[in-house]
Write an enzyme that holds these catalytic residues in place. Structure first.
Site, mmCIF file in Angstrom:
data_model
loop_
_atom_site.group_PDB
_atom_site.id
_atom_site.type_symbol
_atom_site.label_atom_id
_atom_site.label_comp_id
_atom_site.label_asym_id
_atom_site.label_seq_id
_atom_site.Cartn_x
_atom_site.Cartn_y
_atom_site.Cartn_z
ATOM 1 N N PRO A 233 0.821 -1.413 -0.052
ATOM 2 C CA PRO A 233 0.018 0.053 -0.126
ATOM 3 C C PRO A 233 0.936 1.232 -0.083
ATOM 4 O O PRO A 233 0.344 2.204 -0.071
ATOM 5 C CB PRO A 233 -0.890 -0.089 1.452
ATOM 6 C CG PRO A 233 -0.062 -1.063 2.217
ATOM 7 C CD PRO A 233 0.773 -2.047 1.412
ATOM 8 N N ASP A 251 2.826 -1.360 -8.896
ATOM 9 C CA ASP A 251 1.996 -2.373 -8.257
ATOM 10 C C ASP A 251 0.620 -2.662 -8.890
ATOM 11 O O ASP A 251 0.126 -1.456 -9.083
ATOM 12 C CB ASP A 251 1.833 -2.164 -6.962
ATOM 13 C CG ASP A 251 1.753 -3.411 -5.830
ATOM 14 O OD1 ASP A 251 0.867 -4.079 -6.083
ATOM 15 O OD2 ASP A 251 2.432 -3.655 -4.811
ATOM 16 N N LYS A 318 11.962 -13.446 0.591
ATOM 17 C CA LYS A 318 11.036 -14.476 1.234
ATOM 18 C C LYS A 318 11.817 -15.796 1.535
ATOM 19 O O LYS A 318 12.240 -16.373 0.639
ATOM 20 C CB LYS A 318 9.928 -14.273 0.374
ATOM 21 C CG LYS A 318 8.667 -14.930 1.054
ATOM 22 C CD LYS A 318 7.745 -14.183 1.673
ATOM 23 C CE LYS A 318 6.646 -14.995 2.484
ATOM 24 N NZ LYS A 318 6.166 -13.916 3.584
HETATM 25 C C1 LIG Z 1 4.329 -6.912 1.109
HETATM 26 S S1 LIG Z 1 3.671 -5.806 -0.050
HETATM 27 C C2 LIG Z 1 4.471 -4.358 -0.317
HETATM 28 C C3 LIG Z 1 4.561 -3.603 1.074
HETATM 29 C C4 LIG Z 1 5.106 -2.308 0.730
HETATM 30 N N1 LIG Z 1 6.544 -2.557 0.746
HETATM 31 C C5 LIG Z 1 4.817 -1.240 1.873
HETATM 32 O O1 LIG Z 1 5.864 -0.515 2.264
HETATM 33 O O2 LIG Z 1 3.600 -0.764 1.768
HETATM 34 C C6 LIG Z 1 4.092 -6.708 -1.592
HETATM 35 C C7 LIG Z 1 3.172 -6.004 -2.541
HETATM 36 O O3 LIG Z 1 4.022 -6.718 -3.969
HETATM 37 C C8 LIG Z 1 2.956 -6.682 -5.078
HETATM 38 N N2 LIG Z 1 3.488 -7.544 -6.005
HETATM 39 C C9 LIG Z 1 3.534 -8.797 -6.120
HETATM 40 N N3 LIG Z 1 3.698 -9.189 -7.221
HETATM 41 C C10 LIG Z 1 4.008 -8.069 -8.037
HETATM 42 C C11 LIG Z 1 4.448 -7.858 -9.393
HETATM 43 N N4 LIG Z 1 4.688 -9.032 -10.295
HETATM 44 N N5 LIG Z 1 4.375 -6.620 -9.953
HETATM 45 C C12 LIG Z 1 4.181 -5.590 -9.078
HETATM 46 N N6 LIG Z 1 3.708 -5.824 -7.936
HETATM 47 C C13 LIG Z 1 3.776 -7.121 -7.151
HETATM 48 C C14 LIG Z 1 1.759 -7.027 -4.195
HETATM 49 O O4 LIG Z 1 0.493 -6.373 -4.882
HETATM 50 C C15 LIG Z 1 1.904 -6.399 -2.793
HETATM 51 O O5 LIG Z 1 1.115 -5.111 -2.952
#
Ligand SMILES: C[S@@+](CC[C@H](N)C(=O)[O-])C[C@H]1O[C@@H](n2cnc3c(N)ncnc32)[C@H](O)[C@@H]1O
Length: 362
Positions: A233, A251, A318
């Site tokens: 977010p 994202d 991860k």
């Molecule tokens: C753990 S959250 C990130 C939190 C963020 N760092 C913060 O501070 O709010 C992981 C995010 O990665 C995004 N995500 C996963 N695969 C993705 C992709 N292929 N391209 C872009 N975003 C991706 C997800 O939609 C999710 O919103």
């Protein structure tokens, strides 16, 4: 855990005597919850044969290392561990009694160290395991020990200390040691670095980047143009904007409404595999996608042309399956092939089942 045993006072005392005879030293080491076995493995790789006793399951253990305090400090600095979050020396230990005796012992421990402490700033860090049978109350004990520090002309402080007095009460024993904060891996008690939650803070994930900034000694404000992959977010993006960067956030999920209109933000509501940038457009790339490590490596690698030479990459990895060490090695090798040179790999206090990599493009 091959060498891990439940503590047994007499056995431990004889172990300690052995350690002293062999020029060894003992420590209390802490890792993030359930990662202690990997921290022990790191000690084993650095020091060979080790003996350890669990104090907090999966997290904190007492360890004997076949090296002097100076050697331990030098080796941990030369090869910073990923999973050992904090260590503190055990210079003295006592059986836990009624709270009064322990304080008396700690006061005389401070008096015995007057030469080191006098005229210096000292931080008192006290931890105890839950359910430890002692009436030693942490806040009161801290106040008393700070008084004892003043009595040897030392100034009690919370941060920027010359010395840390570390006290740990666990499983019937009280352990104490004095060390330089830089020799404890983290200068926070147990390596548990705390940031104040701000009003309107978008996500707890922001703490990870704040911690990375501090632990890796980064000056994010010196960067100009940042790419945030997997930004929603928006905790990381919000920190980069606060540091004055122009930020491109990628994202498919929604960014927090409070960010959308920021004049330094470009928001691409897309999958990272579908975006294109100018070569060398960014001097900072961050990625916190919480995804399969190898998929993450592939996605980040495909966008590395947009990170200029000398640019910084901060990436969370991860740890999804049972072989974190192997995963980490593979990720580092794969990024190395893409000209990302590892500066440090670390499981931060705010990392859950993941670690954070700090790399520079060469
Ligand atoms: C753990 S959250 C990130 C939190 C963020 N760092 C913060 O501070 O709010 C992981 C995010 O990665 C995004 N995500 C996963 N695969 C993705 C992709 N292929 N391209 C872009 N975003 C991706 C997800 O939609 C999710 O919103």
């Amino acid at each position: 855990m091959k060498t891990e045993r439940q503590p047994n006072e007499r056995q431990w005392e004889s172990n300690i005597n052995d350690a002293e005879e062999n020029g060894g030293t003992r420590w209390i080491a802490t890792a993030n919850h359930s990662f202690a076995p990997y921290a022990q493995e790191e000690f084993r790789r650095l020091f060979g044969q080790i003996k350890s006793v669990q104090l907090i399951p999966g997290e904190t253990f007492l360890i004997e290392l076949p090296a002097s305090a100076e050697e331990v400090g030098a080796r941990l600095k030369a090869e910073p561990p990923i999973f050992v979050r904090h260590i503190q020396p055990v210079d003295r230990f006592w059986k836990l009694e009624d709270g009064v005796e322990e304080l008396k012992a700690l006061r005389s421990f401070i008096a015995a160290n007057e030469q080191r402490l006098s005229g210096k700033r000292a931080a008192v860090q006290i931890r105890r395991t839950e359910g430890t049978a002692t009436s030693l109350a942490v806040a009161e004990a801290k106040a008393e020990l700070e008084e004892a520090l003043r009595a040897v002309s030392s100034e009690p402080v919370l941060r920027d200390a010359d010395w840390v007095l570390s006290v740990f009460a666990a499983t019937g024993m009280l352990y104490a040691g004095i060390s330089r904060p830089e020799d404890n891996i983290s200068d926070w008690s147990g390596g548990a670095i705390r940031f104040k939650r701000e009003e309107g803070q978008i996500s707890r994930a922001k703490f990870k980047l704040l911690e990375a900034e501090r632990v890796f000694g980064l000056d994010l404000a010196s960067c100009r143009e940042g790419l945030d992959i997997g930004a929603a977010p928006g905790g990381w993006t919000s920190l980069l904007l606060e540091r004055g960067l122009r930020v491109t956030a990628v994202d498919p999920a929604e960014l927090h409404p409070s960010l959308i209109r920021h004049r330094n933000l470009t928001y691409l509501r897309k999958n990272a595999s579908k975006v294109r940038f100018r070569p060398d457009q960014f001097d900072l790339l961050v990625c916190d996608m919480s995804w399969s490590p190898m998929q993450m490596v592939k996605l980040v690698s495909e966008l590395l042309y947009s990170l200029r030479q000398g640019g910084i990459a901060i990436v969370t990895v991860k740890l999804m399956h049972k072989k974190p060490m192997q995963t980490i090695r593979e990720v580092i090798v794969r990024f190395g092939e893409q000209r990302l040179q590892l500066q440090q790999a670390k499981q931060l206090f705010h990392n859950r089942d993941e670690i954070t990599l700090y790399m520079i493009k060469y």
